[in-house]
Design an enzyme around this catalytic site. Structure first.
Site, PDB file in Angstrom:
ATOM      1  N   TYR A  35       0.828  -1.199   0.000  1.00  0.00           N
ATOM      2  CA  TYR A  35       0.000   0.000   0.000  1.00  0.00           C
ATOM      3  C   TYR A  35       0.863   1.249   0.000  1.00  0.00           C
ATOM      4  O   TYR A  35       2.090   1.185   0.172  1.00  0.00           O
ATOM      5  CB  TYR A  35      -0.963  -0.002   1.191  1.00  0.00           C
ATOM      6  CG  TYR A  35      -0.342   0.282   2.556  1.00  0.00           C
ATOM      7  CD1 TYR A  35       0.479  -0.649   3.175  1.00  0.00           C
ATOM      8  CD2 TYR A  35      -0.582   1.481   3.212  1.00  0.00           C
ATOM      9  CE1 TYR A  35       1.040  -0.379   4.434  1.00  0.00           C
ATOM     10  CE2 TYR A  35      -0.041   1.752   4.462  1.00  0.00           C
ATOM     11  CZ  TYR A  35       0.774   0.812   5.071  1.00  0.00           C
ATOM     12  OH  TYR A  35       1.330   1.076   6.294  1.00  0.00           O
ATOM     13  N   LYS A 148       6.363  -1.765   1.940  1.00  0.00           N
ATOM     14  CA  LYS A 148       5.174  -1.224   2.600  1.00  0.00           C
ATOM     15  C   LYS A 148       4.031  -2.231   2.428  1.00  0.00           C
ATOM     16  O   LYS A 148       3.119  -2.051   1.614  1.00  0.00           O
ATOM     17  CB  LYS A 148       4.835   0.161   2.012  1.00  0.00           C
ATOM     18  CG  LYS A 148       3.986   1.010   2.955  1.00  0.00           C
ATOM     19  CD  LYS A 148       4.055   2.472   2.592  1.00  0.00           C
ATOM     20  CE  LYS A 148       3.059   3.329   3.325  1.00  0.00           C
ATOM     21  NZ  LYS A 148       3.149   3.345   4.769  1.00  0.00           N
ATOM     22  N   GLU A 180      12.312   2.458  14.251  1.00  0.00           N
ATOM     23  CA  GLU A 180      11.322   3.475  13.858  1.00  0.00           C
ATOM     24  C   GLU A 180      10.115   3.344  14.771  1.00  0.00           C
ATOM     25  O   GLU A 180      10.148   2.581  15.744  1.00  0.00           O
ATOM     26  CB  GLU A 180      10.956   3.314  12.377  1.00  0.00           C
ATOM     27  CG  GLU A 180      10.375   1.958  12.016  1.00  0.00           C
ATOM     28  CD  GLU A 180      10.019   1.816  10.534  1.00  0.00           C
ATOM     29  OE1 GLU A 180       9.864   2.820   9.826  1.00  0.00           O
ATOM     30  OE2 GLU A 180       9.867   0.657  10.094  1.00  0.00           O
ATOM     31  N   LEU A 205      10.969   1.384   7.153  1.00  0.00           N
ATOM     32  CA  LEU A 205      10.304   1.820   5.929  1.00  0.00           C
ATOM     33  C   LEU A 205      11.000   3.102   5.464  1.00  0.00           C
ATOM     34  O   LEU A 205      11.203   4.015   6.277  1.00  0.00           O
ATOM     35  CB  LEU A 205       8.819   2.105   6.187  1.00  0.00           C
ATOM     36  CG  LEU A 205       8.081   2.447   4.902  1.00  0.00           C
ATOM     37  CD1 LEU A 205       7.718   1.165   4.143  1.00  0.00           C
ATOM     38  CD2 LEU A 205       6.841   3.255   5.171  1.00  0.00           C
TER      39      LEU A 205
HETATM   40  N1  PDD Z   1       2.680   4.805   7.610  1.00  0.00           N
HETATM   41  N2  PDD Z   1       7.421   3.663   9.064  1.00  0.00           N
HETATM   42  C1  PDD Z   1       6.287   2.941   9.093  1.00  0.00           C
HETATM   43  C2  PDD Z   1       6.312   1.577   9.698  1.00  0.00           C
HETATM   44  C3  PDD Z   1       5.089   3.499   8.572  1.00  0.00           C
HETATM   45  O1  PDD Z   1       3.964   2.747   8.585  1.00  0.00           O
HETATM   46  C4  PDD Z   1       5.110   4.811   8.034  1.00  0.00           C
HETATM   47  C5  PDD Z   1       3.877   5.458   7.465  1.00  0.00           C
HETATM   48  C6  PDD Z   1       6.322   5.514   8.030  1.00  0.00           C
HETATM   49  C7  PDD Z   1       6.424   6.910   7.465  1.00  0.00           C
HETATM   50  O2  PDD Z   1       6.460   6.909   6.057  1.00  0.00           O
HETATM   51  P1  PDD Z   1       5.921   8.168   5.225  1.00  0.00           P
HETATM   52  O3  PDD Z   1       6.615   9.365   5.748  1.00  0.00           O
HETATM   53  O4  PDD Z   1       6.294   7.877   3.819  1.00  0.00           O
HETATM   54  O5  PDD Z   1       4.430   8.231   5.447  1.00  0.00           O
HETATM   55  C8  PDD Z   1       7.451   4.906   8.541  1.00  0.00           C
HETATM   56  C9  PDD Z   1       1.468   5.233   6.954  1.00  0.00           C
HETATM   57  C10 PDD Z   1       1.179   6.691   7.037  1.00  0.00           C
HETATM   58  C11 PDD Z   1       0.311   4.342   7.369  1.00  0.00           C
HETATM   59  O6  PDD Z   1       0.584   3.153   7.570  1.00  0.00           O
HETATM   60  O7  PDD Z   1      -0.819   4.796   7.452  1.00  0.00           O
END
Ligand code: PDD
Length: 289
Positions: A35, A148, A180, A205
């Site tokens: 996703y 992701k 993270e 991620l």
């Molecule tokens: N999640 N690390 C993880 C495990 C995440 O699920 C996310 C974001 C990030 C940040 O990535 P970005 O800056 O590209 O959104 C880091 C999304 C927002 C979610 O699962 O809804």
């Protein structure tokens, strides 16, 4: 706002109440899919090329191919935002699963048609100027955290443990190092005042927000480094932040009930959130993506 919003499913735009997927979809059976979550500020997609590059990596990482070019993805998202009438700040959620397989089987043929689903929702403004609380937990996730994947059971259980303890996020510890958050990347300002975030490898991620923050640090000459963050360095940090597309940059003011720094969002966060707000304004004006 409609309570039956238009979504995209396999080529059609339709009300969410009519969007249906087979119970034999491998997303439902195995969590077999990937996703993306892409903010759009006044309808303008944020860092879309970076999001689509990460999508390509996630798809190839789990051996799914789709017929969509980057331009076609952009058209889909733009159409969806327009059909939803979302002209303010919003976020597009895109999910691609391997598709429907006639019989439940862990292994899969190469010729399944992926299921493609997208929806858009208003992005709630981030009101975190007081900062939030976090806890540390063991990083119980798998070895491919750079993908992701929709398979988010560990992340959900970790985030829920944080919420059960009155906290906003769990910061994950693997082999003595912070990786993270349960759904966010991690930044700290160390004792020397340097902004640190773990390097991009299979344990995190590769966050799009994270990369922008490093770019903004470079542009504005804040000292920064990509480096492993030991548990001790984390607890000695002057500032701790978590970042994501939906929450932007969130300052952590207590960690395992210990005060971080002076217990309020720190001066480097204050600077960075202003640089970030300025960047969003540039997106709204169409000057950057
Ligand atoms: N999640 N690390 C993880 C495990 C995440 O699920 C996310 C974001 C990030 C940040 O990535 P970005 O800056 O590209 O959104 C880091 C999304 C927002 C979610 O699962 O809804």
């Amino acid at each position: 706002m409609s309570d039956d919003p238009i979504v995209f499913l396999n080529g059609d735009y339709l009300p969410i109440s009519q969007a249906q997927v087979s119970v034999l979809d491998r997303g439902f059976m195995f969590g077999d899919g990937v996703y993306e979550v892409i903010p759009a500020y006044t309808g303008k997609l944020f860092r879309i090329e970076e999001h689509l590059k990460r999508l390509d990596n996630s798809l190839s990482g789990i051996r799914i191919t789709t017929a969509y070019s980057h331009q076609q993805w952009i058209e889909l998202f733009t159409t969806l935002l327009a059909k939803r009438g979302l002209t303010g700040d919003s976020a597009v959620y895109l999910q691609i699963t391997r598709g429907v397989q006639a019989k439940r089987d862990h292994s899969f043929p190469d010729d399944l048609t992926p299921t493609i689903f997208a929806m858009a929702s208003p992005l709630a403004p981030t009101t975190v100027s007081d900062g939030v609380d976090a806890i540390t937990l063991d990083d119980i996730r798998w070895a491919y955290c750079h993908i992701k994947a929709i398979t988010l059971l560990p992340n959900a259980l970790l985030r829920q443990q944080a919420v059960d303890r009155g906290c906003n996020e769990a910061i994950l510890i693997k082999d003595g190092y912070a990786t993270e958050g349960a759904a966010s990347n991690l930044f700290i300002v160390d004792k020397e005042g340097t902004l640190l975030t773990p390097p991009k490898d299979h344990t995190v991620l590769p966050g799009v927000t994270r990369d922008l923050i490093l770019e903004l640090a470079a542009i504005h000459q804040l000292p920064y480094r990509e480096a492993q963050i030991s548990e001790q360095t984390l607890f000695e940090a002057k500032e701790v932040w978590v970042t994501s597309s939906t929450k932007e940059i969130v300052p952590i003011v207590t960690l395992n009930q210990h005060t971080v720094g002076s217990g309020v969002p720190g001066p480097i966060w204050q600077k960075m959130i202003a640089f970030f707000a300025d960047y969003k304004e540039q997106i709204r004006r169409g000057e950057v993506q």
